[in-house]
Design a protein around this motif. Structure first.
Motif, PDB file in Angstrom:
ATOM      1  N   ARG A   8       0.835  -1.216   0.000  1.00  0.00           N
ATOM      2  CA  ARG A   8       0.000   0.000   0.000  1.00  0.00           C
ATOM      3  C   ARG A   8       0.858   1.250   0.000  1.00  0.00           C
ATOM      4  N   ASP A   9       1.896   1.256   0.835  1.00  0.00           N
ATOM      5  CA  ASP A   9       2.775   2.422   0.919  1.00  0.00           C
ATOM      6  C   ASP A   9       3.509   2.657  -0.395  1.00  0.00           C
ATOM      7  N   LEU A  10       4.024   1.596  -0.996  1.00  0.00           N
ATOM      8  CA  LEU A  10       4.733   1.729  -2.270  1.00  0.00           C
ATOM      9  C   LEU A  10       3.769   2.184  -3.369  1.00  0.00           C
ATOM     10  N   ARG A  11       2.572   1.625  -3.412  1.00  0.00           N
ATOM     11  CA  ARG A  11       1.565   2.064  -4.391  1.00  0.00           C
ATOM     12  C   ARG A  11       1.287   3.561  -4.266  1.00  0.00           C
ATOM     13  N   ARG A  12       1.100   3.996  -3.050  1.00  0.00           N
ATOM     14  CA  ARG A  12       0.794   5.414  -2.800  1.00  0.00           C
ATOM     15  C   ARG A  12       1.926   6.315  -3.315  1.00  0.00           C
ATOM     16  N   ARG A  13       3.161   5.936  -3.029  1.00  0.00           N
ATOM     17  CA  ARG A  13       4.315   6.739  -3.470  1.00  0.00           C
ATOM     18  C   ARG A  13       4.429   6.775  -4.992  1.00  0.00           C
ATOM     19  N   VAL A  14       4.284   5.609  -5.618  1.00  0.00           N
ATOM     20  CA  VAL A  14       4.412   5.541  -7.077  1.00  0.00           C
ATOM     21  C   VAL A  14       3.301   6.328  -7.756  1.00  0.00           C
ATOM     22  N   LEU A  15       2.075   6.157  -7.290  1.00  0.00           N
ATOM     23  CA  LEU A  15       0.954   6.872  -7.909  1.00  0.00           C
ATOM     24  C   LEU A  15       1.099   8.378  -7.746  1.00  0.00           C
ATOM     25  N   ALA A  16       1.594   8.839  -6.606  1.00  0.00           N
ATOM     26  CA  ALA A  16       1.815  10.276  -6.405  1.00  0.00           C
ATOM     27  C   ALA A  16       2.869  10.790  -7.377  1.00  0.00           C
ATOM     28  N   ALA A 129       5.564  -1.001  -9.963  1.00  0.00           N
ATOM     29  CA  ALA A 129       6.980  -1.179  -9.668  1.00  0.00           C
ATOM     30  C   ALA A 129       7.336  -2.628  -9.958  1.00  0.00           C
ATOM     31  N   VAL A 130       8.606  -2.855 -10.275  1.00  0.00           N
ATOM     32  CA  VAL A 130       9.114  -4.199 -10.538  1.00  0.00           C
ATOM     33  C   VAL A 130      10.524  -4.262  -9.958  1.00  0.00           C
ATOM     34  N   ASP A 131      10.906  -5.432  -9.446  1.00  0.00           N
ATOM     35  CA  ASP A 131      12.267  -5.574  -8.941  1.00  0.00           C
ATOM     36  C   ASP A 131      13.065  -6.502  -9.863  1.00  0.00           C
ATOM     37  N   PRO A 132      14.377  -6.642  -9.626  1.00  0.00           N
ATOM     38  CA  PRO A 132      15.208  -7.446 -10.528  1.00  0.00           C
ATOM     39  C   PRO A 132      14.785  -8.911 -10.656  1.00  0.00           C
ATOM     40  N   ALA A 133      14.082  -9.434  -9.673  1.00  0.00           N
ATOM     41  CA  ALA A 133      13.600 -10.818  -9.755  1.00  0.00           C
ATOM     42  C   ALA A 133      12.297 -10.938 -10.536  1.00  0.00           C
ATOM     43  N   SER A 157       6.606 -12.723 -20.678  1.00  0.00           N
ATOM     44  CA  SER A 157       5.839 -11.757 -19.891  1.00  0.00           C
ATOM     45  C   SER A 157       6.708 -10.549 -19.589  1.00  0.00           C
ATOM     46  N   LEU A 158       6.174  -9.373 -19.899  1.00  0.00           N
ATOM     47  CA  LEU A 158       6.888  -8.105 -19.731  1.00  0.00           C
ATOM     48  C   LEU A 158       6.042  -7.162 -18.893  1.00  0.00           C
ATOM     49  N   ALA A 159       6.650  -6.524 -17.909  1.00  0.00           N
ATOM     50  CA  ALA A 159       5.966  -5.468 -17.153  1.00  0.00           C
ATOM     51  C   ALA A 159       6.516  -4.134 -17.628  1.00  0.00           C
ATOM     52  N   VAL A 160       5.645  -3.132 -17.716  1.00  0.00           N
ATOM     53  CA  VAL A 160       6.028  -1.809 -18.208  1.00  0.00           C
ATOM     54  C   VAL A 160       5.983  -0.811 -17.058  1.00  0.00           C
ATOM     55  N   VAL A 161       7.114  -0.132 -16.829  1.00  0.00           N
ATOM     56  CA  VAL A 161       7.197   0.890 -15.787  1.00  0.00           C
ATOM     57  C   VAL A 161       8.124   2.014 -16.249  1.00  0.00           C
ATOM     58  N   TYR A 162       8.089   3.127 -15.522  1.00  0.00           N
ATOM     59  CA  TYR A 162       9.076   4.185 -15.723  1.00  0.00           C
ATOM     60  C   TYR A 162      10.396   3.735 -15.101  1.00  0.00           C
ATOM     61  N   ASP A 163      11.497   4.380 -15.496  1.00  0.00           N
ATOM     62  CA  ASP A 163      12.825   3.978 -15.033  1.00  0.00           C
ATOM     63  C   ASP A 163      12.937   3.902 -13.515  1.00  0.00           C
ATOM     64  N   ASP A 164      12.425   4.904 -12.812  1.00  0.00           N
ATOM     65  CA  ASP A 164      12.576   4.933 -11.360  1.00  0.00           C
ATOM     66  C   ASP A 164      11.635   3.967 -10.637  1.00  0.00           C
ATOM     67  N   GLU A 165      10.803   3.259 -11.395  1.00  0.00           N
ATOM     68  CA  GLU A 165       9.907   2.256 -10.813  1.00  0.00           C
ATOM     69  C   GLU A 165      10.487   0.839 -10.888  1.00  0.00           C
ATOM     70  N   LEU A 166      11.692   0.722 -11.448  1.00  0.00           N
ATOM     71  CA  LEU A 166      12.455  -0.511 -11.355  1.00  0.00           C
ATOM     72  C   LEU A 166      13.232  -0.380 -10.048  1.00  0.00           C
ATOM     73  N   VAL A 167      12.763  -1.052  -9.019  1.00  0.00           N
ATOM     74  CA  VAL A 167      13.229  -0.833  -7.643  1.00  0.00           C
ATOM     75  C   VAL A 167      14.010  -2.047  -7.137  1.00  0.00           C
ATOM     76  N   ASP A 168      14.684  -1.875  -6.008  1.00  0.00           N
ATOM     77  CA  ASP A 168      15.497  -2.953  -5.437  1.00  0.00           C
ATOM     78  C   ASP A 168      14.673  -4.162  -5.024  1.00  0.00           C
ATOM     79  N   ALA A 169      13.513  -3.917  -4.431  1.00  0.00           N
ATOM     80  CA  ALA A 169      12.689  -5.031  -3.957  1.00  0.00           C
ATOM     81  C   ALA A 169      11.226  -4.620  -3.921  1.00  0.00           C
ATOM     82  N   VAL A 170      10.367  -5.538  -4.313  1.00  0.00           N
ATOM     83  CA  VAL A 170       8.915  -5.363  -4.231  1.00  0.00           C
ATOM     84  C   VAL A 170       8.404  -6.342  -3.182  1.00  0.00           C
ATOM     85  N   PRO A 171       7.585  -5.877  -2.243  1.00  0.00           N
ATOM     86  CA  PRO A 171       7.008  -6.811  -1.261  1.00  0.00           C
ATOM     87  C   PRO A 171       6.165  -7.862  -1.979  1.00  0.00           C
ATOM     88  N   VAL A 172       6.251  -9.099  -1.516  1.00  0.00           N
ATOM     89  CA  VAL A 172       5.515 -10.172  -2.182  1.00  0.00           C
ATOM     90  C   VAL A 172       4.598 -10.901  -1.209  1.00  0.00           C
TER      91      VAL A 172
END
Length: 195
Positions: A8-16, A129-133, A157-172
């Protein structure tokens, strides 16, 4: 903090951050994303590509959808069902689209069923957001996790994001499904470490 709260927190930051992007930035991102996806050998050889038609502040995929169609690919776009599942319909040009609920744009043609995506050689997914995994953060409905389970490993399968949305880790969470690669405007296609 649990995974749900972290998401939820990451979604809020990215959407803002996305709300602050200009139309010019979104259009430029869309052109680069289109070019990166079209350059993939898997895209060239896919008779069917399942994609989505970007709306709002999402990285623009409308140019990609149009280019795929113009190149002769069968392009499937999602139709959001009340159940939270995605049905699919063919894109046959911009005139085949109609406004839908939740601010989406969907094909107005015949519905092909939720399993229609199984025939896609390439699946282009939205993400926040997407992480390296290849773990992707979506909007929270789980639609694309179910789609990723349907297409399995046979589709790219490809996910599309802006450059800064490729992050270190996404909660799973246990139901989350990874993508094989992420596409960003500046980096192009970045392959998942778990592919």
């Amino acid at each position: 903090m649990d995974g749900t709260q972290s998401k939820r927190d990451l979604r809020r930051r990215v959407l803002a951050a996305r709300r602050g992007r200009s139309e010019r930035e979104r259009a430029a991102a869309g052109a680069k994303i289109r070019d990166a996806v079209l350059a993939l050998p898997a895209t060239a050889s896919a008779s069917t590509v399942a994609a989505y038609y970007a709306v709002g502040s999402e990285p623009d995929t409308r140019l990609l959808v149009a280019a795929l169609f113009e190149r002769g690919h069968r392009v499937l776009l999602p139709v959001f069902l009340d159940s939270g599942e995605l049905d699919w319909a063919a894109y046959t040009g911009p005139e085949s689209l109609a406004p839908a609920g939740r601010g989406l744009v969907e094909p107005a043609g015949p519905r092909l069923g939720v399993d229609a995506v199984r025939g896609a050689g390439v699946l282009v997914c939205p993400a926040l957001a997407v992480d390296p995994a290849g773990r992707r953060l979506g909007r929270g409905a789980g639609c694309y996790d179910r789609v990723l389970a349907l297409v399995g490993a046979q589709a790219l399968s490809l996910a599309v994001v802006y450059d800064d949305e490729l992050v270190d880790a996404v909660p799973v969470e246990p139901h989350d499904r990874p993508v094989r690669a992420v596409v960003t405007p500046g980096r192009g296609v970045v392959w998942s470490t778990a592919r």
